[in-house]
Write a protein that holds these residues in place. Sequence first.
Motif, PDB file in Angstrom:
ATOM      1  N   GLU A   1       0.911  -1.223  -0.122  1.00  0.00           N
ATOM      2  CA  GLU A   1      -0.043   0.020  -0.146  1.00  0.00           C
ATOM      3  C   GLU A   1       0.838   1.526  -0.050  1.00  0.00           C
ATOM      4  O   GLU A   1       0.358   2.212  -0.849  1.00  0.00           O
ATOM      5  CB  GLU A   1      -0.943   0.146   1.180  1.00  0.00           C
TER       6      GLU A   1
ATOM      7  N   LEU B   1       0.726   3.872  -2.776  1.00  0.00           N
ATOM      8  CA  LEU B   1      -0.007   5.012  -2.243  1.00  0.00           C
ATOM      9  C   LEU B   1      -1.509   4.754  -2.171  1.00  0.00           C
ATOM     10  O   LEU B   1      -2.288   5.454  -2.915  1.00  0.00           O
ATOM     11  CB  LEU B   1       0.391   6.255  -3.032  1.00  0.00           C
ATOM     12  N   THR B   2      -1.748   3.260  -1.727  1.00  0.00           N
ATOM     13  CA  THR B   2      -3.345   3.099  -1.863  1.00  0.00           C
ATOM     14  C   THR B   2      -3.639   2.893  -0.235  1.00  0.00           C
ATOM     15  O   THR B   2      -2.776   2.817   0.544  1.00  0.00           O
ATOM     16  CB  THR B   2      -3.720   1.972  -2.760  1.00  0.00           C
TER      17      THR B   2
ATOM     18  N   ARG C   1      -4.203   2.508   3.231  1.00  0.00           N
ATOM     19  CA  ARG C   1      -3.766   3.285   4.346  1.00  0.00           C
ATOM     20  C   ARG C   1      -2.787   4.447   3.956  1.00  0.00           C
ATOM     21  O   ARG C   1      -2.699   5.641   4.800  1.00  0.00           O
ATOM     22  CB  ARG C   1      -3.153   2.607   5.530  1.00  0.00           C
ATOM     23  N   PHE C   2      -2.366   4.523   3.110  1.00  0.00           N
ATOM     24  CA  PHE C   2      -1.478   5.453   2.456  1.00  0.00           C
ATOM     25  C   PHE C   2      -1.955   6.489   1.488  1.00  0.00           C
ATOM     26  O   PHE C   2      -1.032   7.085   0.723  1.00  0.00           O
ATOM     27  CB  PHE C   2      -0.165   4.758   2.136  1.00  0.00           C
ATOM     28  N   ALA C   3      -3.113   6.304   1.070  1.00  0.00           N
ATOM     29  CA  ALA C   3      -3.639   6.785  -0.136  1.00  0.00           C
ATOM     30  C   ALA C   3      -3.758   8.467   0.018  1.00  0.00           C
ATOM     31  O   ALA C   3      -3.662   9.290  -1.191  1.00  0.00           O
ATOM     32  CB  ALA C   3      -5.242   6.740  -0.470  1.00  0.00           C
ATOM     33  N   HIS C   4      -3.658   8.878   1.286  1.00  0.00           N
ATOM     34  CA  HIS C   4      -3.949  10.631   1.629  1.00  0.00           C
ATOM     35  C   HIS C   4      -2.533  10.952   1.205  1.00  0.00           C
ATOM     36  O   HIS C   4      -2.144  12.196   1.119  1.00  0.00           O
ATOM     37  CB  HIS C   4      -4.107  10.879   3.000  1.00  0.00           C
ATOM     38  N   LEU C   5      -1.178  10.174   0.662  1.00  0.00           N
ATOM     39  CA  LEU C   5      -0.060  10.757   0.556  1.00  0.00           C
ATOM     40  C   LEU C   5       0.172  11.013  -0.817  1.00  0.00           C
ATOM     41  O   LEU C   5       1.235  11.438  -1.262  1.00  0.00           O
ATOM     42  CB  LEU C   5       1.045   9.747   1.166  1.00  0.00           C
ATOM     43  N   GLN C   6      -0.847  10.599  -1.770  1.00  0.00           N
ATOM     44  CA  GLN C   6      -0.648  10.679  -3.190  1.00  0.00           C
ATOM     45  C   GLN C   6      -0.432  12.173  -3.375  1.00  0.00           C
ATOM     46  O   GLN C   6      -1.303  13.114  -3.016  1.00  0.00           O
ATOM     47  CB  GLN C   6      -1.981  10.088  -3.778  1.00  0.00           C
TER      48      GLN C   6
ATOM     49  N   ARG D   1       1.902  14.199  -2.555  1.00  0.00           N
ATOM     50  CA  ARG D   1       2.760  14.788  -1.516  1.00  0.00           C
ATOM     51  C   ARG D   1       4.062  14.361  -1.680  1.00  0.00           C
ATOM     52  O   ARG D   1       4.406  13.190  -1.586  1.00  0.00           O
ATOM     53  CB  ARG D   1       2.179  14.744  -0.207  1.00  0.00           C
TER      54      ARG D   1
ATOM     55  N   GLU E   1       6.458  11.228   7.636  1.00  0.00           N
ATOM     56  CA  GLU E   1       5.186  10.820   8.114  1.00  0.00           C
ATOM     57  C   GLU E   1       4.981   9.624   7.566  1.00  0.00           C
ATOM     58  O   GLU E   1       3.982   8.427   8.226  1.00  0.00           O
ATOM     59  CB  GLU E   1       3.963  11.713   7.608  1.00  0.00           C
TER      60      GLU E   1
END
Length: 284
Positions: free
Chosen positions: A8, A12-13, A15-20, A22, A30
């Motif tokens: 993930e 960047l999917t 639990r880590f999708a919000h980092l796309q 960035r 982070e």
Amino acid sequence: MGTQAVGELTTLTGRFAHLQGRFGGPVVEEASALLRSVLTDEIWGEDGWGDVEWEGEMPSFWRTAALIRPLALVAAPGRGLRLDLPADFIEEEFGAEGVVRLSPGDLPDALEHEPTRRFLVEVGLPRDGLLFGAEAREDILNSMTAVCAERMENPALRHLGIAGTLPEDSDHLLLIGGLMHDFDTVVDGRTGLVHYTLIDDDTVTPVNADVSTLAFTVWMHSRQRKLEEEYELTGDMGEFYHQVADTMVAVLATADPVACLPATGPDDYRYWPEVFHDEAGGVL
């Protein structure tokens, strides 16, 4: 489960999708903290540690993943180069005296690749990055033709019988520095592709896609060395060395596929994967 979390992060999917979208040092920190929390809080199944929360020291494999994998997020995709590195990227890692930048007037006409020209002026290259060091200002961006001619004037080299053979396009291959093991590093002034070569060889081999990924590779190695001092990722006896090397190569491959191209034969030496896996040399 840990494999799923690392996957993930890589894509960047989940639990880590919000980092796309960035990038930068704070995002690396982070992502690392999040992956560590996911791994330490995970409920391990029958193929792990049983149906209990993991409360002990994180296993070496996952600690390495949590500290090294997020390094890929330090830089956004670039315009004309693979990566968009900030102007202070080299300085923050190696200090103000540790960066070689050029003025526009220092750039020869043979360096036609405009993104490379901008990078060498705005960002620069590490002066001494352990495995790579930029040439002194007076020598940088000399063509292989000129460099070889100058070196052939050295009596010691003539005594060794070095013939000074060159690739056909040596006028377009510009010296930018040297790698450990006495390899020269040259950039193709037309395309920006970075190669390594030997002074008596008429061939060049791609080592990085461009100067931005060369700088990233040297930076990543420096970061790993600092993490090694703090966490002993490779283990007291080097028992985890190859898993750290595998992780370094995996991160580099996401930033620069050219650096990790599969070897095409027994004599095709891919510098960074080979060097990272050189346990005897102890570069990690």
